[in-house]
Design a protein around this motif. Structure first.
Motif, short mmCIF file in Angstrom:
data_model
loop_
_atom_site.label_atom_id
_atom_site.label_comp_id
_atom_site.label_asym_id
_atom_site.label_seq_id
_atom_site.Cartn_x
_atom_site.Cartn_y
_atom_site.Cartn_z
N TYR A 105 5.68 -40.38 -8.85
CA TYR A 105 6.96 -40.78 -9.06
C TYR A 105 6.97 -41.93 -10.05
O TYR A 105 7.77 -42.17 -10.96
CB TYR A 105 7.51 -41.11 -7.61
N PRO A 106 6.02 -43.16 -9.89
CA PRO A 106 6.04 -44.22 -10.81
C PRO A 106 5.70 -43.66 -12.35
O PRO A 106 6.44 -44.26 -13.11
CB PRO A 106 4.74 -45.03 -10.37
N LEU A 107 4.96 -42.60 -12.38
CA LEU A 107 4.84 -42.22 -13.70
C LEU A 107 6.01 -41.67 -14.42
O LEU A 107 6.43 -42.11 -15.52
CB LEU A 107 3.80 -40.99 -13.94
N ALA A 108 6.94 -40.90 -13.69
CA ALA A 108 8.13 -40.27 -14.42
C ALA A 108 8.95 -41.38 -14.45
O ALA A 108 9.75 -41.54 -15.46
CB ALA A 108 8.68 -39.38 -13.11
N VAL A 109 9.30 -42.73 -13.53
CA VAL A 109 10.08 -43.56 -13.85
C VAL A 109 9.72 -44.60 -15.13
O VAL A 109 10.56 -45.07 -15.79
CB VAL A 109 9.99 -44.75 -12.62
N LYS A 110 8.20 -44.53 -15.17
CA LYS A 110 7.75 -45.10 -16.52
C LYS A 110 8.33 -44.50 -17.54
O LYS A 110 8.77 -45.22 -18.63
CB LYS A 110 6.16 -45.03 -16.38
N TRP A 111 8.16 -43.24 -17.52
CA TRP A 111 8.55 -42.44 -18.79
C TRP A 111 10.11 -42.60 -19.29
O TRP A 111 10.43 -42.90 -20.41
CB TRP A 111 8.38 -40.74 -18.66
N GLN A 150 2.94 -50.66 -8.51
CA GLN A 150 2.70 -50.44 -10.07
C GLN A 150 3.48 -51.38 -10.98
O GLN A 150 2.83 -51.80 -12.00
CB GLN A 150 3.22 -49.03 -10.30
N SER A 151 4.50 -51.97 -10.46
CA SER A 151 5.15 -53.00 -11.18
C SER A 151 4.23 -54.21 -11.25
O SER A 151 4.09 -54.98 -12.15
CB SER A 151 6.47 -53.12 -10.71
N LEU A 152 3.93 -54.79 -10.13
CA LEU A 152 3.18 -56.11 -9.99
C LEU A 152 1.71 -55.65 -10.74
O LEU A 152 1.42 -56.77 -11.18
CB LEU A 152 2.86 -56.18 -8.31
N GLN A 153 1.25 -54.58 -10.73
CA GLN A 153 -0.05 -54.28 -11.73
C GLN A 153 0.26 -54.35 -12.99
O GLN A 153 -0.61 -54.32 -13.94
CB GLN A 153 -0.75 -52.91 -11.11
N GLY A 154 1.49 -54.54 -13.49
CA GLY A 154 1.85 -54.42 -14.81
C GLY A 154 1.74 -53.05 -15.69
O GLY A 154 2.01 -52.88 -16.62
#
Length: 217
Positions: free
Chosen positions: A179-185, A22-26
């Motif tokens: 999990y990436p969504l919660a980290v993003k928030w 998710q980080s690499l995809q921006g």
């Protein structure tokens, strides 16, 4: 400016990979400053190294006490000055001192619809109990095992022919989304921890947090 995080693992690191991807995809503006494992053979270490992320191995068996291990782990983490610590399949019960040190800035993902089925073997336990649905929860870490404020959950039906393995496979697919969504928030400062509760966009969340659906952003 990227948001610094440190990820702790013990095994394959599939949730770590989801964060990397998710980080690499921006889609996720974080910098994974380090990945730390208590097991030298954890495949997640290879995932991190492939992505150019610094790795550390800290064997808990080399320490006389849980407190001594946690203190050394804290020293390694803090040298990176992360704003968030992410437990991604880190199979260690943390001491109260460690949990308090990172209170409000440490997340975990647990394969059940908390507060149901804390601990291990959650998929089989849900099947044995005759549950109609099962799921996964992202929560803030507290001193009590799997008991911190829930942020986000995803659920799926339990079919009549379900096994622990098939159910685990379905749950994993949701883990890699929520999990990436919660980290993003958290990295966007939309998510916070206040007086033992999870707060999203200024609103205190219910005990079960937010239930994931595809339109959720």
């Amino acid at each position: 400016m990227t948001f610094p995080i440190v990820v702790l693992i013990s095994g394959s690191g599939s949730n770590l990979q989801a964060l990397i991807d998710q980080s690499l995809q921006g889609n996720l503006n974080v910098e994974i400053c380090a990945v730390i494992s208590n097991k030298a053979d954890a495949f997640g270490l290879q995932r991190a190294q492939k992505a150019g992320i610094p790795t550390h191995t800290l064997d808990h068996k080399s320490f006389d006490s849980r407190e001594a291990f946690d203190e050394q782990l804290k020293l390694i983490i803090d040298q990176y000055q992360p704003r968030l610590v992410v437990l991604a399949g880190f199979m260690r019960i943390l001491t109260e001192t460690f949990a308090q040190h990172y209170e409000g800035r440490m997340l975990n993902i647990h394969p059940s619809l908390l507060p149901k089925y804390k601990g291990l073997n959650t998929h089989q336990r849900a099947i044995d109990a005759g549950e109609k649905e099962h799921g996964v929860s992202v929560h803030f870490v507290s001193a009590e095992l799997d008991a911190g404020a829930v942020i986000l959950q995803a659920s799926c039906p339990i079919e009549k022919t379900e096994t622990a393995d098939t159910l685990a496979s379905k749950i994993h697919s949701y883990e890699h989304i929520i999990y990436p969504l919660a980290v993003k928030w958290f990295s966007e400062e939309r998510l916070a921890y206040k007086q033992g509760t999870a707060v999203l966009d200024g609103k205190i969340l219910a005990e079960s947090g937010v239930m994931y659906h595809p339109d959720l952003i």
